[in-house]
Design an enzyme around this catalytic site. Sequence first.
Site, short mmCIF file in Angstrom:
data_model
loop_
_atom_site.label_atom_id
_atom_site.label_comp_id
_atom_site.label_asym_id
_atom_site.label_seq_id
_atom_site.Cartn_x
_atom_site.Cartn_y
_atom_site.Cartn_z
N LYS A 245 0.86 -1.19 0.00
CA LYS A 245 0.00 0.00 0.00
C LYS A 245 0.90 1.24 0.00
CE LYS A 245 -3.11 2.85 2.60
NZ LYS A 245 -3.57 3.23 3.94
N GLY B 133 -8.10 9.24 10.17
CA GLY B 133 -8.36 9.30 11.60
C GLY B 133 -9.43 10.27 12.04
N ASN C 217 -8.77 1.78 10.27
CA ASN C 217 -8.00 1.45 11.47
C ASN C 217 -8.59 2.17 12.69
OD1 ASN C 217 -4.44 1.54 12.37
ND2 ASN C 217 -6.17 0.76 13.45
N THR C 218 -8.53 3.51 12.68
CA THR C 218 -8.95 4.28 13.84
C THR C 218 -10.40 4.02 14.24
OG1 THR C 218 -7.41 6.00 13.10
CG2 THR C 218 -8.99 6.61 14.81
#
Length: 333
Positions: A176, A237, A285-286
Amino acid sequence: MVISVTINGHSRDLPHALSAAELLRHLALDPSKVALERNLEIVPRSAYGETQIAAGDRIEIVHFIGGGTSPARLQPVVEDVLEVAGRRLSSRLIVGTGKYRDFDQTRAAIEASGAEVVTVAVRRVNITDPKAPMLVDYLDPKRYLYLPNTAGCSTAEEAVRTLRLARAAGGWTLVKLEVLGDQRTLFPDMIETLRAAELLVREGFSVMVYCSDDPILAKRLEEIGCCAIMPLAAPIGSGLGIQNPINIRLIVEQSRVPVIVDAGVGTASDAAIAMELGCDGVLMNTAIAEAKDPIMMARAMRHAVTAGRLAYLAGRMPKKRYADPSSPLHGLI
């Protein structure tokens, strides 16, 4: 003697006076499946035999129908997999491995998500504590497909160097790419991203690329040879959800490689919206790691991605300016 009555709004001749039970038999109707009203009074089924239908009576006979106009035709179940650079994946959710409380929580959340691909950052080994636990001790690379990323890189040279190290560390060529241009927004530097993508593709890497939601630049990345386009939904995020669904949809429509929304997802509905737009997957993710209960949120995201994909494949109803009744008006009492 022929008599004339009105049944369900239409005049009808009967050969002679009939009871309600005889009328239903004459009409080939099952008494147990209908209700009968005579001159605005409901006739109990127990009284069908003795209730006589006379000339001029107004009869209503009703039954239950479905709330639509036509039954949906069942479609055959087909295998629905995500294919990236020749790798077939049954899960369309890709998750990151950062920000968790510890490695135990990381492992539990990823297991709950059902993800097969996890993004991993490339960082220096802590040589002062060589026995410190590592991610590979908790997430087996034989079970999960590691996707090395270039998080933190701000130039093409840094990104290419990082991924060369990742390839040396474990032979990973599916990677990535992200090259950040601003530390406050973490938006991608698209000039450096394009340059890095060209170098990596030339060196044989299969590049999944984090990019802005610009359809023109997304198309250029595909032409370079990137195997997946990963436009941001919102700043990394931020949890703001998809801010520009029109551009995301344009990228989906023009792309011949998978389109995976990356960054900015905050909750399950954001993931479902991304999938309903036609995206092939979602990376996050976050949204999981910073939830009050990461394990439960991982499970929610798993279901949201599946639900959104099914809704996209099913084809949503058209939006309308005015109401449209679900029960047909034909046969209304």
